[in-house]
Design a protein around this motif. Structure first.
Motif, PDB file in Angstrom:
ATOM      1  N   SER A  52       0.813  -1.210   0.000  1.00  0.00           N
ATOM      2  CA  SER A  52       0.000   0.000   0.000  1.00  0.00           C
ATOM      3  C   SER A  52       0.852   1.267   0.000  1.00  0.00           C
ATOM      4  O   SER A  52       0.329   2.351  -0.270  1.00  0.00           O
ATOM      5  CB  SER A  52      -0.927   0.014   1.223  1.00  0.00           C
ATOM      6  OG  SER A  52      -0.165   0.002   2.420  1.00  0.00           O
ATOM      7  N   MET A  53       2.138   1.144   0.305  1.00  0.00           N
ATOM      8  CA  MET A  53       3.006   2.314   0.353  1.00  0.00           C
ATOM      9  C   MET A  53       3.641   2.642  -0.995  1.00  0.00           C
ATOM     10  O   MET A  53       4.435   3.567  -1.095  1.00  0.00           O
ATOM     11  CB  MET A  53       4.126   2.088   1.384  1.00  0.00           C
ATOM     12  CG  MET A  53       3.631   1.816   2.790  1.00  0.00           C
ATOM     13  SD  MET A  53       2.658   3.197   3.453  1.00  0.00           S
ATOM     14  CE  MET A  53       3.902   4.459   3.519  1.00  0.00           C
ATOM     15  N   LEU A  54       3.292   1.890  -2.025  1.00  0.00           N
ATOM     16  CA  LEU A  54       3.921   2.101  -3.329  1.00  0.00           C
ATOM     17  C   LEU A  54       3.619   3.480  -3.888  1.00  0.00           C
ATOM     18  O   LEU A  54       4.468   4.106  -4.530  1.00  0.00           O
ATOM     19  CB  LEU A  54       3.455   1.020  -4.310  1.00  0.00           C
ATOM     20  CG  LEU A  54       4.086   1.057  -5.703  1.00  0.00           C
ATOM     21  CD1 LEU A  54       5.591   0.961  -5.602  1.00  0.00           C
ATOM     22  CD2 LEU A  54       3.538  -0.063  -6.567  1.00  0.00           C
ATOM     23  N   GLY A  55       2.407   3.976  -3.646  1.00  0.00           N
ATOM     24  CA  GLY A  55       2.056   5.292  -4.156  1.00  0.00           C
ATOM     25  C   GLY A  55       2.928   6.379  -3.571  1.00  0.00           C
ATOM     26  O   GLY A  55       3.362   7.293  -4.280  1.00  0.00           O
ATOM     27  N   ALA A  56       3.216   6.293  -2.282  1.00  0.00           N
ATOM     28  CA  ALA A  56       4.033   7.311  -1.636  1.00  0.00           C
ATOM     29  C   ALA A  56       5.473   7.266  -2.125  1.00  0.00           C
ATOM     30  O   ALA A  56       6.053   8.286  -2.497  1.00  0.00           O
ATOM     31  CB  ALA A  56       3.995   7.126  -0.122  1.00  0.00           C
ATOM     32  N   THR A  57       6.057   6.066  -2.148  1.00  0.00           N
ATOM     33  CA  THR A  57       7.464   5.953  -2.526  1.00  0.00           C
ATOM     34  C   THR A  57       7.673   6.286  -4.000  1.00  0.00           C
ATOM     35  O   THR A  57       8.609   7.006  -4.362  1.00  0.00           O
ATOM     36  CB  THR A  57       7.973   4.543  -2.228  1.00  0.00           C
ATOM     37  OG1 THR A  57       7.111   3.574  -2.868  1.00  0.00           O
ATOM     38  CG2 THR A  57       7.982   4.276  -0.732  1.00  0.00           C
ATOM     39  N   TRP A  94      -3.403   6.308  -4.275  1.00  0.00           N
ATOM     40  CA  TRP A  94      -3.579   7.754  -4.145  1.00  0.00           C
ATOM     41  C   TRP A  94      -3.642   8.193  -2.689  1.00  0.00           C
ATOM     42  O   TRP A  94      -3.267   9.313  -2.355  1.00  0.00           O
ATOM     43  CB  TRP A  94      -4.836   8.191  -4.885  1.00  0.00           C
ATOM     44  CG  TRP A  94      -4.749   8.026  -6.362  1.00  0.00           C
ATOM     45  CD1 TRP A  94      -5.529   7.250  -7.156  1.00  0.00           C
ATOM     46  CD2 TRP A  94      -3.803   8.649  -7.241  1.00  0.00           C
ATOM     47  NE1 TRP A  94      -5.143   7.340  -8.473  1.00  0.00           N
ATOM     48  CE2 TRP A  94      -4.094   8.201  -8.551  1.00  0.00           C
ATOM     49  CE3 TRP A  94      -2.752   9.541  -7.052  1.00  0.00           C
ATOM     50  CZ2 TRP A  94      -3.356   8.615  -9.657  1.00  0.00           C
ATOM     51  CZ3 TRP A  94      -2.011   9.941  -8.146  1.00  0.00           C
ATOM     52  CH2 TRP A  94      -2.324   9.485  -9.431  1.00  0.00           C
ATOM     53  N   SER A  95      -4.096   7.307  -1.810  1.00  0.00           N
ATOM     54  CA  SER A  95      -4.166   7.664  -0.396  1.00  0.00           C
ATOM     55  C   SER A  95      -2.769   7.849   0.194  1.00  0.00           C
ATOM     56  O   SER A  95      -2.487   8.850   0.869  1.00  0.00           O
ATOM     57  CB  SER A  95      -4.923   6.592   0.381  1.00  0.00           C
ATOM     58  OG  SER A  95      -4.924   6.872   1.762  1.00  0.00           O
ATOM     59  N   THR A  96      -1.878   6.893  -0.051  1.00  0.00           N
ATOM     60  CA  THR A  96      -0.516   7.025   0.465  1.00  0.00           C
ATOM     61  C   THR A  96       0.239   8.139  -0.242  1.00  0.00           C
ATOM     62  O   THR A  96       1.053   8.839   0.365  1.00  0.00           O
ATOM     63  CB  THR A  96       0.247   5.705   0.313  1.00  0.00           C
ATOM     64  OG1 THR A  96       0.207   5.285  -1.069  1.00  0.00           O
ATOM     65  CG2 THR A  96      -0.390   4.626   1.179  1.00  0.00           C
ATOM     66  N   PHE A  97      -0.021   8.306  -1.524  1.00  0.00           N
ATOM     67  CA  PHE A  97       0.621   9.400  -2.263  1.00  0.00           C
ATOM     68  C   PHE A  97       0.229  10.751  -1.668  1.00  0.00           C
ATOM     69  O   PHE A  97       1.075  11.623  -1.451  1.00  0.00           O
ATOM     70  CB  PHE A  97       0.222   9.328  -3.733  1.00  0.00           C
ATOM     71  CG  PHE A  97       0.764  10.462  -4.569  1.00  0.00           C
ATOM     72  CD1 PHE A  97       2.079  10.464  -4.987  1.00  0.00           C
ATOM     73  CD2 PHE A  97      -0.040  11.535  -4.917  1.00  0.00           C
ATOM     74  CE1 PHE A  97       2.583  11.510  -5.746  1.00  0.00           C
ATOM     75  CE2 PHE A  97       0.450  12.581  -5.678  1.00  0.00           C
ATOM     76  CZ  PHE A  97       1.767  12.569  -6.088  1.00  0.00           C
ATOM     77  N   GLY A  98      -1.059  10.932  -1.376  1.00  0.00           N
ATOM     78  CA  GLY A  98      -1.510  12.184  -0.792  1.00  0.00           C
ATOM     79  C   GLY A  98      -1.067  12.386   0.636  1.00  0.00           C
ATOM     80  O   GLY A  98      -0.964  13.516   1.112  1.00  0.00           O
ATOM     81  N   LEU A 103       4.354  13.003   7.031  1.00  0.00           N
ATOM     82  CA  LEU A 103       2.952  12.952   6.654  1.00  0.00           C
ATOM     83  C   LEU A 103       2.419  14.349   6.378  1.00  0.00           C
ATOM     84  O   LEU A 103       2.762  15.302   7.075  1.00  0.00           O
ATOM     85  CB  LEU A 103       2.139  12.282   7.768  1.00  0.00           C
ATOM     86  CG  LEU A 103       2.264  10.763   7.916  1.00  0.00           C
ATOM     87  CD1 LEU A 103       1.511  10.307   9.142  1.00  0.00           C
ATOM     88  CD2 LEU A 103       1.746  10.046   6.675  1.00  0.00           C
ATOM     89  N   ALA A 104       1.589  14.460   5.350  1.00  0.00           N
ATOM     90  CA  ALA A 104       1.005  15.768   5.009  1.00  0.00           C
ATOM     91  C   ALA A 104       0.030  16.204   6.090  1.00  0.00           C
ATOM     92  O   ALA A 104      -0.614  15.381   6.727  1.00  0.00           O
ATOM     93  CB  ALA A 104       0.297  15.677   3.666  1.00  0.00           C
TER      94      ALA A 104
END
Length: 281
Positions: free
Chosen positions: A101-106, A202-206, A280-281
């Motif tokens: 689930s952390m792929l979007g953020a990284t 998109w959740s982890t990316f945001g 974290l944003a």
């Protein structure tokens, strides 16, 4: 007598090597000083031209469009595989750790903080620097620069400042384009090939990508563009020796731009990591 000559030869060779090294260092410092002087004249001249309403907006738009035509399509072609590579490589590591689930953020942070500004700088340092150095170099060997000086027209105001403004206009636009395409490419690979759900991506990316990261990316793109335009303008204005001199100016502009971007990016990355750590944003 022969023995004295043989003993003198190593000293003579050492002295020649030392002199050549000294001449190279002094020449490099002088070139750097001329680049700094050109940068000061360009920045100061830009504000004075705007204040006196003599800024060449039309020429700036022409040069901006020229930069866009030589960099937009390569930017898209570079952003797609870059986003895919980041997603695949980071995805394999994230999957082995059980944190898909952390792929979007990284992946997103990799594109925003490093991929987009570096790709922007290399594109501007390649295609952009070559176009500017070739144009000004050709004008120099045709003695157009001397003609401008003879007529009392400052080449910096007439030729350099519009290209500087155009580069600073195009660099952030190109950076945003690469971010957009790169993130979408990474999203397509993550969702289509790695089993990540769109919501978690998109959740982890945001959650991790902040506005500060985007501003740092844009600032780095502006700095890279500034370096590229100053280096390429200087090499073009100092071209000599006919067509061969123009080719040498183009090669020097591209090489120096890429090396400068790599060094400045290293310093900028360290500074941004110190003052704007990922959170974290």
């Amino acid at each position: 007598m022969p023995t004295d000559l043989r003993s003198a030869k190593p000293d003579s060779a050492t002295r020649i090597v030392r002199e050549n090294f000294t001449d190279t260092v002094v020449s490099s410092l002088r070139t750097f000083g001329r680049a700094v002087d050109l940068a000061q004249q360009s920045v100061g001249g830009s504000f004075s031209d705007i204040a006196r309403r003599q800024f060449q907006w039309r020429e700036t738009l022409v040069q901006a469009w020229r930069l866009i035509t030589v960099t937009a399509i390569p930017a898209i072609l570079m952003a797609i595989p870059f986003g895919v590579i980041v997603s695949v490589q980071v995805g394999n590591l994230i999957h082995s750790l059980g944190a898909d689930s952390m792929l979007g953020a990284t992946g997103g942070l990799g594109v925003i903080k490093q991929g987009a500004p570096i790709a922007t700088g290399f594109l501007l340092g390649g295609a952009g620097a070559a176009a500017i150095a070739a144009d000004l170099g050709a004008r120099t060997i045709r003695e157009e620069i001397d003609a401008l000086n003879t007529m009392g027209i400052n080449p910096v105001h007439r030729l350099v400042i519009p290209r500087l403004a155009a580069m600073l206009l195009v660099a952030p636009m190109l950076n945003v384009l690469i971010i957009f395409v790169g993130v979408l490419a990474g999203y397509a690979v993550a969702v289509g090939g790695q089993g990540v759900t769109p919501g978690s991506y998109w959740s982890t990316f945001g959650s991790f990508a902040t506005a500060g990261d985007v501003w740092v990316s844009l600032l780095k793109a502006l700095i890279f563009g500034f370096l590229v335009v100053i280096i390429s303008c200087q090499r073009g204005l100092e071209a000599k020796g006919g067509p061969r001199g123009v080719a040498d100016a183009v090669n020097a502009a591209v090489v120096l731009s890429v090396v400068s971007i790599a060094i400045v990016n290293l310093l900028a990355s360290q500074i941004s990591a110190m003052f704007l750590p990922t959170k974290l944003a």
